[in-house]
Motif scaffolding. Structure first.
Motif, PDB file in Angstrom:
ATOM      1  N   ARG A 111       3.586   5.636   0.261  1.00 19.25           N
ATOM      2  CA  ARG A 111       4.672   4.706   0.649  1.00 19.25           C
ATOM      3  C   ARG A 111       5.126   4.060  -0.555  1.00 19.25           C
ATOM      4  NH1 ARG A 111       5.670  -0.476   2.565  1.00 19.25           N
ATOM      5  NH2 ARG A 111       7.585  -0.688   3.671  1.00 19.25           N
ATOM      6  N   TYR A 355      -5.244  -7.206   3.419  1.00 15.54           N
ATOM      7  CA  TYR A 355      -4.182  -6.253   4.229  1.00 15.54           C
ATOM      8  C   TYR A 355      -4.853  -5.898   5.433  1.00 15.54           C
ATOM      9  CZ  TYR A 355      -2.152  -5.655  -0.386  1.00 15.54           C
ATOM     10  OH  TYR A 355      -1.391  -5.920  -1.569  1.00 15.54           O
ATOM     11  N   ARG A 362      -0.069  -6.985  12.317  1.00 11.00           N
ATOM     12  CA  ARG A 362       1.276  -6.296  12.369  1.00 11.00           C
ATOM     13  C   ARG A 362       1.213  -4.862  13.198  1.00 11.00           C
ATOM     14  NH1 ARG A 362       3.567  -2.261   9.291  1.00 11.00           N
ATOM     15  NH2 ARG A 362       1.829  -1.922   8.052  1.00 11.00           N
TER      16      ARG A 362
END
Ligand code: HEM
Length: 508
Positions: A111, A355, A362
Motif C-alpha cells: 500500500r 499501528y 479502525r
C-alpha cells in the motif's frame, strides 16, 4: 496462464448471462431472504407515509449509514497492489527468516500512500509517501512499513501525536497552516534533515512506480545462532526515481488529482508491472558506537555503509475492491517473523505499539482474520471472541498450559537477548548531530534542485508571522549549510546575518 484466465472469465460471464436470461440471480437482504421490490418503498396506500415494516428499505439505509470506517489517522490516502517478492541472496548468516531463502517466492500486498492529507486529497500535494509491504511468508506475515524518504522528522515516538497535530489542519479553521507546524519544528532541530528532503522535489514524486522505499529505521536480523546484526532496508525502483517541480505538480493537479493511483492501476492493467530491488545495509552491534551520530536515530541515513541486493519485488495485480482490500489492510511494524526484530530505535519502539492499536479501533478486534490480513500460515492460539469474529474454534481447552492442550511455544522462535546497563531514564540520545546530514543532502543536489528546494521551502516558511519561529528555522538551515541558509533567508526577505548569528550558537 492468460488463456486460462480469459477462459475462466468467459465461463463466469457465460454463467452470469445464462442466469440473467433465466431470470437472473435473486437479490437478497443480508439475512438471505429474497427482495420483492428494490425500487419502490412500501407505503400506506398511494398517498400515505412510508411504512416502518419495509425491512428492505430499513436495512439498505442502515447499511449505507455505516459504510465508512474511520480513515487512517495518518496515511489516509493510498492505493494498493498485489505482487511477489523473490529472494535472490543467501543471507542465512544474518537472519533465519525464511522469506530470504534464495529462490523463495513470497506473495505481497503493497500500500502506497501520502501522509498528512485526508482520503481523496490531491496526490500532487507535498508529503512523504508511504511504502508499506505485507509479505505473506510461510512463517507468518511480515510487514515492512516504510516511506519513500530515508529519514524521519523526529526520533522519539512521544513526539509523534504533537507533530501530526501541528501538520494537520488547524482545529479552529480546518486549514493546514505553516505557522503551526513551523512553530512545532522550531523546537525540533533534528527535523532539519527530513524537512530538507521533503521540501526538495522528492516531496512530490511523479508516480508511486517511480519512487524508492526505505525502512527508515534499523531492524535487527537474528541468525540461527542467535547472533544479531542491525539492518536498514531500501527498495530501489527499477523504473527510476522521478519527481515533479512545484510548477509541474500544480499543472498536474489542475487536470487530475488522482494521478498516482491512476498511474499504478493503469500500468498493472496493461501488464507493465513495476519492480523494485530490495537492498540492505548491515552493521554489527559493535559498529554502532563508532559513528559520530547514533545509527539507531531515525533522522539519520548510514552514509558509506555498502548496500547489498537481496531480492526483487514485482507488482502484478490490482485489487478488485478497494475497501475490502486496500482500506481494510492492516499493516503494522509489529507484524514480524522469526529472524527479524525491532531495533532499539525509540521511534520504531512506539510504532510497534501504535499501528496494531489503531487497527483494533479502525478495522476491528478481529481485523487480522480478514482475507487481506490473514496469514497464509494457520493461526493457532487462545486469543478469542471479540466483535465480528468469523473464526471456527472447536473444543473446550482455551488456556495454556494444560494437560490436554495440543499447542506449545517453539523455543527456537524466542526473542533475541540484549545486554543492558544503567538506570531507567528520560533523556534525549547522546549523539544528536542534527544538521550535518541535511547539509550533505543539500550539497548533493544540483544547482537547479537546490533552487527548487529553496523556493518550495520559502513558499511555506515565508507565511510564518512569528519572527522568532522564522529565524529559529532559518538558523537550522543555515547551520546545515551556509549557502542554503543564506538563499532561504533572502527568499523569505529575512536578514541572513541574523540567521547566521543564531546558527553560530547551535551545536551539531
Ligand atoms: C512513532 C512514530 C509513528 C507513529 C506513532 C505512527 C503511527 C501511524 C498510524 C497510527 C498509522 C495508521 C495505521 C492504520 O490505521 O492502519 C500509520 C500509518 C503509516 N505509517 Fe506511521 N507512524 C509513525 C512513524 C512512521 C514512520 C517513521 C514511517 C516510515 C518509516 C511510517 C510509515 C507509515 C505508513 C507507510 C503508514 C500507512 C500504512 C498503510 O498503508 O496502511 N510511520 N502510522
Amino acid at each position: 496462464m492468460s488463456r486460462i484466465r480469459s477462459l475462466r472469465f468467459s465461463l463466469v460471464a457465460l454463467a452470469a448471462l445464462t442466469a440473467f436470461q433465466a431470470g437472473a440471480a435473486t437479490l437478497t437482504r443480508d439475512n438471505g431472504a429474497p427482495v420483492g421490490d428494490n425500487q419502490n418503498s412500501q407505503t400506506a396506500g398511494p398517498n400515505g407515509p412510508v411504512l416502518l415494516q419495509d425491512v428492505q428499505l430499513l436495512q439498505k439505509l442502515q447499511r449505507f449509514d455505516r459504510e465508512r470506517i474511520p480513515e487512517r489517522v495518518v496515511h489516509a490516502r493510498g492505493t494498493g497492489a498485489y505482487g511477489v517478492f523473490v529472494a535472490s541472496k543467501d543471507i542465512s548468516d544474518l537472519t533465519r527468516a525464511k522469506v530470504f531463502t534464495p529462490g523463495e517466492e513470497t506473495p505481497v500486498f503493497v500500500r502506497f500512500s501520502s501522509v498528512i492529507h485526508g482520503n481523496h486529497s490531491p496526490e500532487t500535494l507535498r508529503d512523504p509517501r508511504g511504502f508499506g509491504t505485507k509479505f505473506y511468508t510461510r512463517e507468518g506475515n511480515w510487514d515492512l512499513v516504510g516511506n519513500n524518504l530515508p529519514v524521519f522528522f523526529i526520533r522519539d515516538a512521544i513526539k509523534f501525536p504533537d507533530m501530526v497535530h501541528s501538520l494537520k489542519p488547524a482545529p479552529d479553521t480546518n486549514i493546514q497552516d505553516p505557522n503551526r507546524f513551523f512553530d512545532f519544528f522550531s523546537h525540533q532541530p533534528e527535523a532539519t534533515h527530513m524537512l530538507t528532503r521533503v521540501y526538495s522535489d522528492y516531496g512530490t514524486p511523479t508516480s508511486y512506480r517511480e519512487m524508492d522505499g526505505n525502512s527508515v529505521h534499523a531492524y535487527k536480523f537474528v541468525n540461527a545462532k542467535g547472533e544479531i546484526h542491525y539492518v536498514k532496508f531500501h527498495w530501489k525502483s527499477l523504473q527510476g526515481q522521478k519527481t515533479l517541480t512545484a510548477a509541474q505538480a500544480e499543472a498536474v493537479q489542475g487536470k487530475d488529482f488522482n494521478h498516482m493511483t491512476k498511474d499504478l492501476i493503469g500500468a498493472i492493467n496493461k501488464g507493465d508491472y513495476p519492480k523494485w530491488d530490495l537492498y540492505i545495509q548491515v552493521l554489527k552491534p559493535e559498529q554502532l558506537a563508532k559513528f559520530d551520530f547514533d545509527p539507531l536515530d531515525a533522522t539519520k541515513i548510514w552514509p558509506d555503509v555498502p548496500e547489498v541486493k537481496i531480492g526483487t519485488m514485482t507488482l502484478n495485480k490490482n485489487p478488485s475492491n478497494v475497501f475490502l482490500e486496500t482500506e481494510q489492510a492492516a499493516l503494522a511494524p509489529s507484524n514480524l517473523v522469526p529472524g527479524i526484530e525491532p531495533s532499539e530505535d525509540r521511534l520504531l519502539q512506539g510504532r510497534i505499539f501504535s499501528y496494531a492499536d489503531t487497527q483494533f479501533h479502525r478495522v476491528g478486534t478481529n481485523g487480522l482474520q480478514l482475507p487481506i490480513n490473514r496469514p497464509r500460515t494457520s493461526v493457532v492460539n487462545y486469543n478469542q471472541d471479540g466483535s465480528m469474529n468469523p473464526g471456527a474454534k472447536q473444543g473446550n481447552v482455551n488456556y495454556e498450559p494444560s494437560e490436554r492442550a495440543d499447542l506449545a511455544a517453539d523455543a527456537a522462535a524466542k526473542y533475541s537477548r540484549l545486554p543492558l546497563s544503567g538506570t531507567t531514564q528520560q533523556q534525549r540520545i547522546a549523539r544528536t548531530q542534527n544538521f550535518k546530514q541535511a547539509g550533505d543532502f543539500y550539497r548533493s543536489l544540483s544547482a537547479q534542485e537546490q533552487a527548487n528546494l529553496v523556493s518550495n521551502l520559502a513558499g511555506d516558511l515565508g507565511q510564518v508571522k512569528d519572527d522568532g519561529v522564522k529565524y529559529t528555522m532559518l538558523s537550522y538551515f543555515y547551520k546545515a549549510d551556509a549557502n542554503y541558509g543564506r538563499a532561504l533567508a533572502q527568499a523569505v526577505k529575512a536578514d541572513p546575518a541574523r540567521a547566521q548569528a543564531l546558527a553560530a550558537k547551535l551545536q551539531d
